[in-house]
Design a protein around this motif. Structure first.
Motif, PDB file in Angstrom:
ATOM      1  N   GLY A 107       0.823  -1.196   0.000  1.00  9.17           N
ATOM      2  CA  GLY A 107       0.000   0.000   0.000  1.00  9.17           C
ATOM      3  C   GLY A 107       0.860   1.249   0.000  1.00  9.17           C
ATOM      4  N   SER A 108       0.344   2.339  -0.552  1.00  7.59           N
ATOM      5  CA  SER A 108       1.139   3.559  -0.745  1.00  7.59           C
ATOM      6  C   SER A 108       1.668   4.146   0.557  1.00  7.59           C
ATOM      7  CB  SER A 108       0.295   4.607  -1.477  1.00  7.59           C
ATOM      8  OG  SER A 108      -0.885   4.898  -0.747  1.00  7.59           O
ATOM      9  N   SER A 109       0.988   3.861   1.670  1.00  2.00           N
ATOM     10  CA  SER A 109       1.424   4.440   2.948  1.00  2.00           C
ATOM     11  C   SER A 109       2.401   3.534   3.701  1.00  2.00           C
ATOM     12  CB  SER A 109       0.204   4.711   3.832  1.00  2.00           C
ATOM     13  OG  SER A 109      -0.457   3.490   4.156  1.00  2.00           O
ATOM     14  N   VAL A 110       2.687   2.366   3.151  1.00  4.15           N
ATOM     15  CA  VAL A 110       3.545   1.392   3.839  1.00  4.15           C
ATOM     16  C   VAL A 110       4.990   1.572   3.381  1.00  4.15           C
ATOM     17  CG1 VAL A 110       4.001  -1.059   4.244  1.00  4.15           C
ATOM     18  CG2 VAL A 110       1.638  -0.238   4.050  1.00  4.15           C
ATOM     19  N   LYS A 111       5.875   1.834   4.321  1.00  3.81           N
ATOM     20  CA  LYS A 111       7.291   2.010   4.025  1.00  3.81           C
ATOM     21  C   LYS A 111       8.015   0.698   4.314  1.00  3.81           C
ATOM     22  CE  LYS A 111       6.302   6.300   3.266  1.00  3.81           C
ATOM     23  NZ  LYS A 111       6.128   6.770   1.867  1.00  3.81           N
ATOM     24  N   ALA A 112       8.199  -0.108   3.250  1.00  7.01           N
ATOM     25  CA  ALA A 112       8.772  -1.435   3.450  1.00  7.01           C
ATOM     26  C   ALA A 112       9.968  -1.695   2.544  1.00  7.01           C
ATOM     27  CB  ALA A 112       7.696  -2.502   3.205  1.00  7.01           C
ATOM     28  N   TRP A 158       2.225  -9.298  -2.295  1.00  7.21           N
ATOM     29  CA  TRP A 158       1.684  -8.524  -1.175  1.00  7.21           C
ATOM     30  C   TRP A 158       0.245  -8.982  -0.971  1.00  7.21           C
ATOM     31  CZ3 TRP A 158       4.654  -5.523   1.876  1.00  7.21           C
ATOM     32  CH2 TRP A 158       5.938  -5.244   1.410  1.00  7.21           C
ATOM     33  N   THR A 159       0.047  -9.786   0.053  1.00  5.41           N
ATOM     34  CA  THR A 159      -1.277 -10.355   0.312  1.00  5.41           C
ATOM     35  C   THR A 159      -2.171  -9.412   1.113  1.00  5.41           C
ATOM     36  OG1 THR A 159      -0.270 -11.547   2.175  1.00  5.41           O
ATOM     37  CG2 THR A 159      -0.530 -12.736   0.107  1.00  5.41           C
ATOM     38  N   ALA A 160      -1.627  -8.330   1.580  1.00  2.00           N
ATOM     39  CA  ALA A 160      -2.363  -7.200   2.168  1.00  2.00           C
ATOM     40  C   ALA A 160      -1.492  -5.971   1.962  1.00  2.00           C
ATOM     41  CB  ALA A 160      -2.647  -7.441   3.652  1.00  2.00           C
ATOM     42  N   ASP A 161      -2.049  -4.789   2.199  1.00  2.00           N
ATOM     43  CA  ASP A 161      -1.251  -3.568   1.988  1.00  2.00           C
ATOM     44  C   ASP A 161       0.064  -3.613   2.728  1.00  2.00           C
ATOM     45  OD1 ASP A 161      -3.120  -2.507   0.325  1.00  2.00           O
ATOM     46  OD2 ASP A 161      -3.915  -1.038   1.761  1.00  2.00           O
ATOM     47  N   ASP A 162       0.049  -4.209   3.929  1.00  2.00           N
ATOM     48  CA  ASP A 162       1.237  -4.192   4.783  1.00  2.00           C
ATOM     49  C   ASP A 162       1.814  -5.576   5.052  1.00  2.00           C
ATOM     50  OD1 ASP A 162      -0.857  -5.122   6.272  1.00  2.00           O
ATOM     51  OD2 ASP A 162      -0.538  -3.781   7.990  1.00  2.00           O
ATOM     52  N   VAL A 163       1.396  -6.580   4.256  1.00  2.00           N
ATOM     53  CA  VAL A 163       1.872  -7.947   4.483  1.00  2.00           C
ATOM     54  C   VAL A 163       2.460  -8.514   3.196  1.00  2.00           C
ATOM     55  CG1 VAL A 163       1.261 -10.312   5.107  1.00  2.00           C
ATOM     56  CG2 VAL A 163       0.198  -8.392   6.318  1.00  2.00           C
ATOM     57  N   LEU A 164       3.725  -8.886   3.248  1.00  2.75           N
ATOM     58  CA  LEU A 164       4.395  -9.586   2.157  1.00  2.75           C
ATOM     59  C   LEU A 164       4.427 -11.070   2.512  1.00  2.75           C
ATOM     60  CD1 LEU A 164       6.103  -9.508  -0.490  1.00  2.75           C
ATOM     61  CD2 LEU A 164       8.128  -9.376   0.992  1.00  2.75           C
ATOM     62  N   THR A 165       3.930 -11.899   1.615  1.00  2.00           N
ATOM     63  CA  THR A 165       3.985 -13.346   1.811  1.00  2.00           C
ATOM     64  C   THR A 165       4.944 -13.932   0.785  1.00  2.00           C
ATOM     65  OG1 THR A 165       1.714 -13.448   2.640  1.00  2.00           O
ATOM     66  CG2 THR A 165       2.680 -15.498   1.845  1.00  2.00           C
ATOM     67  N   ALA A 166       5.991 -14.582   1.269  1.00  2.00           N
ATOM     68  CA  ALA A 166       7.003 -15.192   0.405  1.00  2.00           C
ATOM     69  C   ALA A 166       7.079 -16.682   0.716  1.00  2.00           C
ATOM     70  CB  ALA A 166       8.366 -14.534   0.630  1.00  2.00           C
ATOM     71  N   THR A 219       7.056 -20.716   4.313  1.00  2.00           N
ATOM     72  CA  THR A 219       6.283 -19.524   3.980  1.00  2.00           C
ATOM     73  C   THR A 219       6.570 -18.447   5.016  1.00  2.00           C
ATOM     74  OG1 THR A 219       4.517 -20.797   2.928  1.00  2.00           O
ATOM     75  CG2 THR A 219       3.976 -18.563   3.638  1.00  2.00           C
ATOM     76  N   TYR A 220       7.037 -17.298   4.537  1.00  2.00           N
ATOM     77  CA  TYR A 220       7.293 -16.145   5.407  1.00  2.00           C
ATOM     78  C   TYR A 220       6.129 -15.160   5.261  1.00  2.00           C
ATOM     79  CZ  TYR A 220      12.169 -17.616   5.896  1.00  2.00           C
ATOM     80  OH  TYR A 220      13.315 -18.311   6.180  1.00  2.00           O
ATOM     81  N   ARG A 221       5.462 -14.867   6.372  1.00  2.00           N
ATOM     82  CA  ARG A 221       4.464 -13.799   6.402  1.00  2.00           C
ATOM     83  C   ARG A 221       5.104 -12.615   7.127  1.00  2.00           C
ATOM     84  NH1 ARG A 221       1.983 -18.619   7.072  1.00  2.00           N
ATOM     85  NH2 ARG A 221       0.333 -19.130   5.565  1.00  2.00           N
ATOM     86  N   ILE A 222       5.333 -11.552   6.386  1.00  2.00           N
ATOM     87  CA  ILE A 222       6.111 -10.424   6.895  1.00  2.00           C
ATOM     88  C   ILE A 222       5.196  -9.203   6.950  1.00  2.00           C
ATOM     89  CG2 ILE A 222       8.208  -9.072   6.582  1.00  2.00           C
ATOM     90  CD1 ILE A 222       9.224 -11.349   4.749  1.00  2.00           C
ATOM     91  N   LYS A 223       4.925  -8.728   8.146  1.00  2.00           N
ATOM     92  CA  LYS A 223       3.998  -7.611   8.346  1.00  2.00           C
ATOM     93  C   LYS A 223       4.776  -6.355   8.745  1.00  2.00           C
ATOM     94  CE  LYS A 223      -0.143  -6.267  10.980  1.00  2.00           C
ATOM     95  NZ  LYS A 223      -0.949  -5.954   9.775  1.00  2.00           N
ATOM     96  N   PHE A 224       4.534  -5.266   8.020  1.00  2.00           N
ATOM     97  CA  PHE A 224       5.228  -4.003   8.253  1.00  2.00           C
ATOM     98  C   PHE A 224       4.282  -3.027   8.946  1.00  2.00           C
ATOM     99  CE2 PHE A 224       7.257  -6.085   4.716  1.00  2.00           C
ATOM    100  CZ  PHE A 224       8.602  -5.871   4.932  1.00  2.00           C
ATOM    101  N   GLU A 225       4.738  -2.483  10.063  1.00  2.00           N
ATOM    102  CA  GLU A 225       3.948  -1.516  10.836  1.00  2.00           C
ATOM    103  C   GLU A 225       4.856  -0.370  11.237  1.00  2.00           C
ATOM    104  OE1 GLU A 225       0.917  -3.799  13.564  1.00  2.00           O
ATOM    105  OE2 GLU A 225       2.811  -4.912  13.576  1.00  2.00           O
ATOM    106  N   GLY A 226       4.874   0.688  10.443  1.00  2.00           N
ATOM    107  CA  GLY A 226       5.745   1.821  10.736  1.00  2.00           C
ATOM    108  C   GLY A 226       7.203   1.403  10.712  1.00  2.00           C
ATOM    109  N   ASP A 227       7.879   1.555  11.849  1.00  2.00           N
ATOM    110  CA  ASP A 227       9.289   1.182  11.938  1.00  2.00           C
ATOM    111  C   ASP A 227       9.488  -0.233  12.471  1.00  2.00           C
ATOM    112  OD1 ASP A 227      10.104   3.614  10.961  1.00  2.00           O
ATOM    113  OD2 ASP A 227      10.344   4.523  12.951  1.00  2.00           O
ATOM    114  N   LYS A 280      13.179  -3.935  14.144  1.00  2.00           N
ATOM    115  CA  LYS A 280      13.002  -2.494  14.076  1.00  2.00           C
ATOM    116  C   LYS A 280      13.872  -1.927  12.961  1.00  2.00           C
ATOM    117  CE  LYS A 280      11.992  -1.968  19.027  1.00  2.00           C
ATOM    118  NZ  LYS A 280      12.385  -1.295  20.282  1.00  2.00           N
ATOM    119  N   ALA A 281      13.365  -0.867  12.321  1.00  2.00           N
ATOM    120  CA  ALA A 281      14.106  -0.226  11.250  1.00  2.00           C
ATOM    121  C   ALA A 281      15.408   0.349  11.784  1.00  2.00           C
ATOM    122  CB  ALA A 281      13.271   0.876  10.613  1.00  2.00           C
TER     123      ALA A 281
END
Length: 493
Positions: free
Chosen positions: A365-370, A440-448, A460-468, A491-492
Motif C-alpha cells: 500500500g502507498s502508505s507502507v514504508k517497506a 503482497w497479500t495485504a497492503d502491509d503484508v508480504l507473503t514469500a 512460507t514467510y508472512r512479513i507484516k510491516f507496521e511503521g518502523d 526495528k528499522a
C-alpha cells in the motif's frame, strides 16, 4: 538356493556394469489398457491437494503418464525419506546372494566391539531378518545421537520382547542393516549398490547421507529422481529382472515383498496390511516402499503397474486412497480403443501442473514504508539478524528477500505469480536448490514462499510491516515436530 542366488547376481553384475540402461519406454495410456480419463481424475485430485511434487505411472513396462508440479522437475533429485529402506533391503538381499551374510545371522556377530558386556538373551537372539521385518524386540526405537556410535547405542538399548514377536517401526534397525552390509562387504550401501543396482537401472548420481561413523543412513537419506523410483518399482514388478538379466534374485523379491510381520487388521488402512523386508504390504494385492510426507513406490502385480509419487502431504493415506478410488478402476485387462479427446485433456492437465505461488499485489500500500529498508532483530534462536525487501527481478512485482542470518547475507529472489530458482538456506535448512515466489497479500503484508526443490519442505514467510517495526512469521509446510515458532519482531535501522 544360496549358490543359485550368487551365480545369478554375479552374472548380472558382469553383464550390467558395462553400460547404463535407457530411460523407461513411453506408451499411450489406452494402448496399455489405461483410461486417460481415469489418470486425469487422479491428477486433478492430486492437484487439488496442492502438495504433490511429481507422479509417474508405468503400465506393462511403459510410462503412460508423468508430471511435475512446478517448480519441481524431472531432472532434480528428491529426498525419499523411508522409501530408502527398500533400497537398503535390496542391498541385504544382494549381499546374502553373494554369500557375504545371511538373514539368519545374529546381529551381534557383526559388532563384537560394540556389544554390551553382558548381552541379554533377546539381544543374542536378534537376527538380520528381525531388523528387516521391524521385529527387533524393542519397545521403543533406539536413538541416533550425533556424539555417539550408533551401532553401540542400538546394541545397548533394552530388548524386552523376543525378536520376531513384536512389530515396531524402527529406522534404527534399518541403519543396523546398512551397517551390517558395510561390515560384510567393506563398502557403504551406496557404493555397494552402484554397480549392482543403480548403474544397471540408469540411476545417475544417487545421493545418500551417512552417519557420523560414515555408514549410509539406510532408513532414510537417499535422494533420486522420480523416474528412478519408477524403475526400482518396475525391477521388483519384474521379479528382479532388468533387460534380460537377473539383477536381484527372484527369491529375494518374493521374500522381501510378502507378509513377514503382522501389524494390524484395519481393512481400510494401507498401514495395517502387514510388513515384509522393508516393504509395506498394501490393499488390492499391492506392496510399496514409502517415505515421510508422501514419497511412494507402489507396485501393483495384479495390474502389472507401478506408481511413483513424490509429495509433501500430512495425510499419507489420502494419496493411496486417491490412487485406489480414481486410478485403479481405469487399469483394464486389455487395450482400450483410442480416445484422442481424453488423451489431450490428460496431456493438458499434466502440462499445467504448478504449485500455487502466493497471490496478491505487486507492491505494498502507498502508505507502507517497506521496500529498501533494513530491519534489525535482537538476538534470537533462529539467528536472524536483519531483513530487507528489494524491488525488481524477473517480472513485474518480483522482489528479493535479503536476510542476514548468523553473520551471512542470504539473497532469495522471488517471482510474482511464478517461481524463481536459486539456492537458499532458510529456517534452519542448509543451503540447497530452491525456488521462491512472493506477493503482497495485504497492503502491509508480504507473503514469500521458498520451496526446497530437492525435498518435501517449503517455508512460507508472512512479513507484516507496521511503521518502523516488522514482524516475521515463518511456517514450514510439514515437519516431524512443530511447523512454526514464535514470530520475530524487528526495528528499522
Amino acid at each position: 538356493m544360496k549358490r543359485s542366488w550368487r551365480a545369478a547376481v554375479l552374472c548380472a553384475f558382469v553383464g550390467a556394469s558395462a553400460s547404463a540402461s535407457e530411460p523407461l519406454s513411453r506408451g499411450e495410456p489406452e494402448a496399455q489398457g489405461v483410461s486417460s480419463a481415469a489418470i486425469r481424475e487422479f491428477v486433478l485430485g492430486a492437484d487439488a491437494i496442492d502438495s504433490f511434487h511429481s507422479v509417474m505411472l508405468v503400465r506393462h513396462g511403459k510410462v503412460v503418464a508423468e508430471g511435475w508440479w512446478a517448480p519441481f522437475d524431472a531432472e532434480t533429485r528428491h529426498a525419499l525419506f523411508s522409501l530408502s529402506k527398500s533400497f537398503t533391503s535390496t542391498a541385504v538381499g544382494l549381499a546374502a546372494a553373494e554369500g557375504k551374510l545371511s538373514v539368519d545371522d545374529p546381529v551381534l556377530k557383526f559388532f563384537p566391539e560394540d556389544a554390551p558386556a553382558e548381552p541379554s538373551a533377546n539381544l543374542k537372539a536378534m537376527r538380520v531378518s528381525d531388523l528387516l521385518r521391524m521385529s527387533t524386540g524393542h519397545q521403543d526405537e533406539p536413538k541416533r545421537p550425533d556424539d555417539q556410535v550408533w551401532t553401540k547405542v542400538f546394541l545397548g538399548h533394552p530388548v524386552p520382547n523376543k525378536p520376531g514377536t513384536h512389530f515396531l517401526y524402527n529406522t534404527s534397525g534399518t541403519y543396523m542393516a546398512s551397517a551390517i552390509v558395510q561390515k560384510a562387504t567393506g563398502q557403504t550401501v551406496l557404493d555397494y549398490l552402484r554397480p549392482r543396482l543403480f548403474d544397471p537401472l540408469g540411476i545417475d548420481d544417487p545421493e545418500w547421507g551417512a552417519s557420523p561413523q560414515g555408514v549410509s543412513l539406510g532408513g532414510y537419506g537417499l535422494s533420486v529422481r522420480t523416474e528412478d523410483i519408477a524403475k526400482f518399482g518396475q525391477l521388483y514388478l519384474q521379479k528382479g529382472r532388468w533387460n534380460g538379466k537377473q539383477l536381484v534374485p527372484e527369491a529375494w523379491v518374493a521374500a522381501a515383498t510378502k507378509l513377514q510381520t503382522s501389524n494390524g487388521s484395519n481393512p481400510k488402512s494401507d498401514w495395517e496390511q502387514g510388513y515384509g523386508y522393508q516393504f509395506w504390504r498394501a490393499r488390492h494385492g499391492a506392496y510399496r516402499g514409502d517415505g515421510a510426507f508422501g514419497q511412494y513406490c507402489v507396485v501393483m502385480p495384479e495390474q502389472d503397474a507401478v506408481l511413483a509419487v513424490t509429495s509433501a502431504v500430512k495425510d499419507m493415506q489420502s494419496v493411496l486412497d486417491l490412487a485406489w478410488d480414481r486410478l485403479l478402476p481405469g487399469l483394464k485387462k486389455d487395450a482400450l480403443p483410442p480416445d484422442p479427446a481424453a488423451r489431450e485433456a490428460l496431456a493438458q492437465a499434466l502440462r499445467n501442473l504448478k504449485m500455487k505461488p502466493p497471490e496478491g499485489a505487486a507492491a505494498p500500500g502507498s502508505s507502507v514504508k517497506a521496500v529498501g529498508r533494513t530491519f534489525a532483530f535482537e538476538p534470537n534462536p533462529r539467528k536472524l539478524e536483519a531483513l530487507r525487501v528489494e524491488q525488481g527481478g524477473a517480472n513485474e512485482g518480483s522482489i528479493t528477500l535479503v536476510l542476514r542470518v548468523d553473520g551471512a547475507e542470504r539473497r532469495i529472489p522471488c517471482g510474482r505469480g511464478e517461481w524463481t530458482k536459486s539456492r537458499a538456506a532458510v529456517a534452519g535448512f542448509p543451503e540447497q536448490p530452491a525456488a521462491a515466489a512472493a506477493a503482497w497479500t495485504a497492503d502491509d503484508v508480504l507473503t514469500a514462499k521458498v520451496v526446497l526443490v530437492e525435498s518435501p519442505f517449503n517455508v512460507t514467510y508472512r512479513i507484516k510491516f507496521e511503521g518502523d517495526r516488522v514482524t516475521v512469521d515463518p511456517e514450514v509446510n510439514v515437519a516431524f515436530g512443530a511447523t512454526r515458532g514464535a514470530p520475530l519482531v524487528g526495528k528499522a535501522e
